[in-house]
Design an enzyme around this catalytic site. Sequence first.
Site, short mmCIF file in Angstrom:
data_model
loop_
_atom_site.label_atom_id
_atom_site.label_comp_id
_atom_site.label_asym_id
_atom_site.label_seq_id
_atom_site.Cartn_x
_atom_site.Cartn_y
_atom_site.Cartn_z
CG ASP A 27 -1.69 0.83 0.71
OD1 ASP A 27 -2.63 1.54 0.44
OD2 ASP A 27 -2.84 1.54 1.76
CG ASN A 75 -8.01 -1.92 -4.91
OD1 ASN A 75 -7.23 -2.99 -5.18
ND2 ASN A 75 -8.07 -0.97 -4.11
C1 IPE Z 1 -5.44 -2.69 0.12
O1 IPE Z 1 -4.77 -1.32 0.13
C2 IPE Z 1 -5.13 -3.31 -1.01
C3 IPE Z 1 -4.44 -3.77 -2.19
C4 IPE Z 1 -2.93 -3.22 -1.93
C5 IPE Z 1 -4.21 -3.86 -3.21
P1 IPE Z 1 -5.99 -0.09 -0.51
O2 IPE Z 1 -5.83 0.91 -0.46
O3 IPE Z 1 -7.04 -0.77 -1.01
O4 IPE Z 1 -6.57 -0.49 0.77
P2 IPE Z 1 -7.78 0.38 2.09
O5 IPE Z 1 -9.06 1.21 0.90
O6 IPE Z 1 -6.97 1.75 2.85
O7 IPE Z 1 -8.52 -0.27 3.12
C1 IPE Z 2 -1.70 0.46 -3.46
O1 IPE Z 2 -1.22 1.75 -3.52
C2 IPE Z 2 -2.17 -0.74 -4.74
C3 IPE Z 2 -3.25 -0.52 -4.87
C4 IPE Z 2 -4.48 -1.11 -4.34
C5 IPE Z 2 -3.51 -0.74 -6.22
P1 IPE Z 2 -2.79 2.40 -3.60
O2 IPE Z 2 -3.29 3.01 -4.45
O3 IPE Z 2 -4.11 1.69 -2.35
O4 IPE Z 2 -1.84 4.20 -2.54
P2 IPE Z 2 -2.17 5.04 -2.06
O5 IPE Z 2 -3.01 3.88 -0.49
O6 IPE Z 2 -3.57 5.35 -2.72
O7 IPE Z 2 -0.77 5.41 -0.67
MG MG Z 3 -4.40 2.11 -0.72
#
Ligand code: IPE
Ligand code: IPE
Ligand code: MG
Length: 260
Positions: A27, A75
């Site tokens: 993340d 997602n």
């Molecule tokens: C979790 O991250 C999913 C992945 C790393 C693929 P998210 O960014 O989607 O999770 P939330 O929304 O902060 O819970």
């Molecule tokens: C994790 O990074 C990747 C996926 C969930 C695909 P994020 O895209 O969730 O990054 P933040 O949480 O917005 O920083």
């Molecule tokens: Mg995230």
Amino acid sequence: MQRPPAPAAIPEPSRPELPRHIGIIMDGNGRWARRRHLPRAAGHRAGVATIRPVMEACHAAGVHILTLYAFSTENWSRPRHEVAALMQLFGDTIDSEVGEMHAEGIQIRAIGDRSKLSPRLQQKVRAAEELTSQNTRAVLNVAINYGGRHEIVAAVRDLASRGVDLTALDTETLAGALYTAGLPDPDLIVRTAGEMRISNFMLWQAAYAEIYVTETLWPDFDAAAIEHALGAYAGRDRRFGAVPEAPGRMEEAIVAPASL
Ligand code: IPE
Ligand code: IPE
Ligand code: MG
């Protein structure tokens, strides 16, 4: 429920006190990009570059089963262009990385509901799995369109469709119907970017996983960060619900004077 090929081997850690299996919630790509005034997709691209060094660091440390959370069932609710960029990136990453991973003896497996991916991406995933299906040095699960709730529901439906008596369902049977069938549960789950939540990752398998959260954003995560996570794990007291050591000491203290 379409499953990845069965694990060709269950490579054990080089020392028993190491985790057998690490799950990583990758993340923070978006925040990494925002801090640089870049589009979120640039953060996702930077995140891909972290994968190889982290895998190598796990392997060098002696841990040979890794699951990376790349895209959750939730997602899809991101802006269309971000979802499209991620899907493109998954395909590009398979194209650029799989050959070398295969040469290194890594079995690649996709976990999650692949039926929602484009036919082209499904084909790339299948080809990567087939190419690497006999590799035994390490296992890399990539969780794409993965959700723990979806996985459990799909597994139960799968068992029902095979005529299994669900009124007699037990934990082993359900575990054997998950995407991770045959693999040990993750001992350690790492989450980068600071959020203290599991976000639908390996809900079943995480029952007794140690959770390690770091503020480091995924694109900044590296071999030293894995070492740090392993150090934290080594200091954990895993009890699995039991009372540790010295059973009966209290009773002895009470009983002893009376028996004098
Ligand atoms: C979790 O991250 C999913 C992945 C790393 C693929 P998210 O960014 O989607 O999770 P939330 O929304 O902060 O819970
Ligand atoms: C994790 O990074 C990747 C996926 C969930 C695909 P994020 O895209 O969730 O990054 P933040 O949480 O917005 O920083
Ligand atoms: Mg995230």
